[in-house]
Design an enzyme around this catalytic site. Structure first.
Site, mmCIF file in Angstrom:
data_model
loop_
_atom_site.group_PDB
_atom_site.id
_atom_site.type_symbol
_atom_site.label_atom_id
_atom_site.label_comp_id
_atom_site.label_asym_id
_atom_site.label_seq_id
_atom_site.Cartn_x
_atom_site.Cartn_y
_atom_site.Cartn_z
ATOM 1 N N ASN A 110 0.871 -1.176 0.000
ATOM 2 C CA ASN A 110 0.000 0.000 0.000
ATOM 3 C C ASN A 110 0.908 1.227 0.000
ATOM 4 O O ASN A 110 1.532 1.531 1.018
ATOM 5 C CB ASN A 110 -0.889 -0.033 1.254
ATOM 6 C CG ASN A 110 -1.717 1.226 1.411
ATOM 7 O OD1 ASN A 110 -1.771 2.067 0.508
ATOM 8 N ND2 ASN A 110 -2.355 1.370 2.569
ATOM 9 N N TRP A 111 0.984 1.900 -1.132
ATOM 10 C CA TRP A 111 1.899 3.049 -1.241
ATOM 11 C C TRP A 111 1.358 4.276 -0.529
ATOM 12 O O TRP A 111 2.055 5.265 -0.374
ATOM 13 C CB TRP A 111 2.154 3.384 -2.722
ATOM 14 C CG TRP A 111 2.845 2.307 -3.495
ATOM 15 C CD1 TRP A 111 3.312 1.115 -3.016
ATOM 16 C CD2 TRP A 111 3.159 2.324 -4.904
ATOM 17 N NE1 TRP A 111 3.890 0.391 -4.037
ATOM 18 C CE2 TRP A 111 3.803 1.115 -5.199
ATOM 19 C CE3 TRP A 111 2.941 3.245 -5.927
ATOM 20 C CZ2 TRP A 111 4.249 0.803 -6.485
ATOM 21 C CZ3 TRP A 111 3.380 2.938 -7.215
ATOM 22 C CH2 TRP A 111 4.032 1.727 -7.485
ATOM 23 N N LYS A 112 0.101 4.241 -0.126
ATOM 24 C CA LYS A 112 -0.544 5.396 0.526
ATOM 25 C C LYS A 112 -0.354 6.645 -0.353
ATOM 26 O O LYS A 112 -0.337 6.527 -1.568
ATOM 27 C CB LYS A 112 -0.006 5.571 1.950
ATOM 28 C CG LYS A 112 -0.113 4.266 2.765
ATOM 29 C CD LYS A 112 0.092 4.433 4.232
ATOM 30 C CE LYS A 112 -0.101 3.099 4.932
ATOM 31 N NZ LYS A 112 -0.005 3.155 6.375
ATOM 32 N N HIS A 161 -9.459 1.231 5.034
ATOM 33 C CA HIS A 161 -8.157 1.342 5.687
ATOM 34 C C HIS A 161 -8.332 2.235 6.917
ATOM 35 O O HIS A 161 -9.132 3.173 6.897
ATOM 36 C CB HIS A 161 -7.127 1.940 4.717
ATOM 37 C CG HIS A 161 -5.736 1.848 5.282
ATOM 38 N ND1 HIS A 161 -5.263 2.757 6.201
ATOM 39 C CD2 HIS A 161 -4.751 0.941 5.085
ATOM 40 C CE1 HIS A 161 -4.034 2.406 6.534
ATOM 41 N NE2 HIS A 161 -3.688 1.314 5.880
ATOM 42 N N GLU A 216 -6.767 4.597 7.974
ATOM 43 C CA GLU A 216 -6.586 6.030 7.686
ATOM 44 C C GLU A 216 -7.846 6.617 7.036
ATOM 45 O O GLU A 216 -8.118 7.804 7.176
ATOM 46 C CB GLU A 216 -5.332 6.220 6.822
ATOM 47 C CG GLU A 216 -4.077 5.978 7.668
ATOM 48 C CD GLU A 216 -2.905 5.350 6.953
ATOM 49 O OE1 GLU A 216 -2.825 5.423 5.715
ATOM 50 O OE2 GLU A 216 -2.049 4.762 7.645
ATOM 51 N N GLU A 227 -5.295 -4.958 10.461
ATOM 52 C CA GLU A 227 -4.237 -3.980 10.689
ATOM 53 C C GLU A 227 -4.486 -3.257 12.010
ATOM 54 O O GLU A 227 -5.287 -2.316 12.067
ATOM 55 C CB GLU A 227 -4.222 -2.937 9.561
ATOM 56 C CG GLU A 227 -3.916 -3.523 8.201
ATOM 57 C CD GLU A 227 -3.281 -2.483 7.278
ATOM 58 O OE1 GLU A 227 -2.251 -2.799 6.681
ATOM 59 O OE2 GLU A 227 -3.802 -1.357 7.174
ATOM 60 N N GLY A 274 2.914 2.062 10.899
ATOM 61 C CA GLY A 274 3.895 3.139 10.750
ATOM 62 C C GLY A 274 4.596 3.498 12.047
ATOM 63 O O GLY A 274 5.250 4.528 12.145
ATOM 64 N N SER A 324 3.732 -2.363 10.209
ATOM 65 C CA SER A 324 5.183 -2.418 10.411
ATOM 66 C C SER A 324 5.812 -3.745 9.958
ATOM 67 O O SER A 324 6.739 -4.254 10.587
ATOM 68 C CB SER A 324 5.549 -2.116 11.868
ATOM 69 O OG SER A 324 5.145 -0.802 12.205
ATOM 70 N N GLY A 372 2.968 -1.191 4.264
ATOM 71 C CA GLY A 372 2.969 0.234 3.967
ATOM 72 C C GLY A 372 4.378 0.708 3.640
ATOM 73 O O GLY A 372 4.890 0.490 2.536
ATOM 74 N N GLY A 373 5.011 1.332 4.617
ATOM 75 C CA GLY A 373 6.326 1.961 4.423
ATOM 76 C C GLY A 373 7.337 1.097 3.668
ATOM 77 O O GLY A 373 8.007 1.573 2.737
#
Ligand SMILES: O=C(CO)COP(=O)(O)O
Length: 271
Positions: free
Chosen positions: A18-20, A110, A112, A182, A188, A228, A249-250
């Site tokens: 997920n590049w966000k 998600h 977010e 999640e 993150g 993470s 993610g990251g």
């Protein structure tokens, strides 16, 4: 059932990045190209482990062009969709458009989106249905915040999100659905829910799907863990018998790191 380097997974492992809101359409193409090269050098077998990326909407046309032009086996999807099909919904993206761009998947709910955009369980249920209407597979995200985890009601909380999200789905849709657990406190932050936490929740989700639908459906639905995830913890998390994949993610913004997560099975052999 244990996971092993011999590939005796019941369900096909699914590793998703997920590049966000990172990577403009030029950077996105470079990232995808590097990922494809790295996996090709490593002779990655996409039949063994499915690989997906979730770029920003503005990248999707470029991603489609690259995937088609280079005949890549990497699949892709949107990070959100509208619950509506078309009309006066400024700023929203229809599942129809995602489908037309060759998206196989779409993230729904998600954390977010739930927290920053206040998306309710009802809206998310409508988005799950919209995705199926346009033949894009939803990846329904569920998970608790830190306070709920500390209060010990995380399983209850997450299963309530699940029930609301899948309300009214057919057995066939529920079997196709992907659910991503999640825990918000692990996103993150560098805090990883332990492999046993990921397995505990995925087992609870699968048991709930069996109640809501039936055992055959529950045996097919793929369940992911996200929060993470890095190359050095991917194999341990994937060892959980109910964990079928990872939503990253990251670490998905670094092609070498993400490729190593995709190749988590090689760590099972060498670690
Ligand atoms: O939210 C996530 C993926 O959707 C997880 O993000 P991180 O891997 O950066 O913790």
């Amino acid at each position: 059932m244990t996971t092993s380097a011999n590939g005796n997974f019941v369900r096909k492992p699914f590793i998703a990045g997920n590049w966000k809101m990172n990577m403009d359409h030029v950077q996105g193409i470079t990232l995808l190209q590097k990922l494809a090269w790295t996996l090709s050098d490593a002779k990655h077998d996409y039949n063994r482990v499915e690989v997906a990326v979730f770029p920003p909407f503005t990248d999707l046309r470029g991603v489609q062009t690259l995937v088609q032009g280079d005949e890549l086996d990497i699949v892709y999807g949107g990070q959100d969709l509208s619950q509506f099909d078309s009309g006066a919904y400024t700023g929203d993206i229809s599942g129809q458009f995602l489908s037309k761009l060759g998206c196989s998947y779409v993230l729904v709910g998600h954390s977010e989106r739930r927290t920053i955009h206040n998306e309710s369980d009802e809206v998310l249920n409508a988005k799950v249905k919209a995705a199926f209407r346009h033949e894009v597979t939803p990846v329904l995200c569920v998970g608790e915040g830190l306070e709920i985890r500390q209060a010990g009601t995380h399983v209850e909380h997450t299963l309530a999100q699940l029930r609301a999200g899948v309300d009214g789905l057919t057995d066939e849709q529920a079997a196709d659905l992907v659910v991503a657990y999640e825990p918000v406190w692990a996103i993150g932050t560098g805090e990883v829910a332990g492999p046993e936490d990921a397995q505990e929740m995925c087992a609870a989700i699968r048991a709930e799907l069996a109640v809501l639908f039936n055992d055959a459906v529950a045996a097919k639905t793929r369940l992911l863990y996200g929060g993470s995830v890095k190359a050095n913890n991917a194999a341990a998390i994937m060892a959980g018998s109910d964990v079928d994949g990872l939503l990253v993610g990251g670490a998905s913004l670094d092609p070498a790191e993400f490729a190593n997560i995709v190749r988590f099975e090689s760590h099972l052999v060498t670690d």
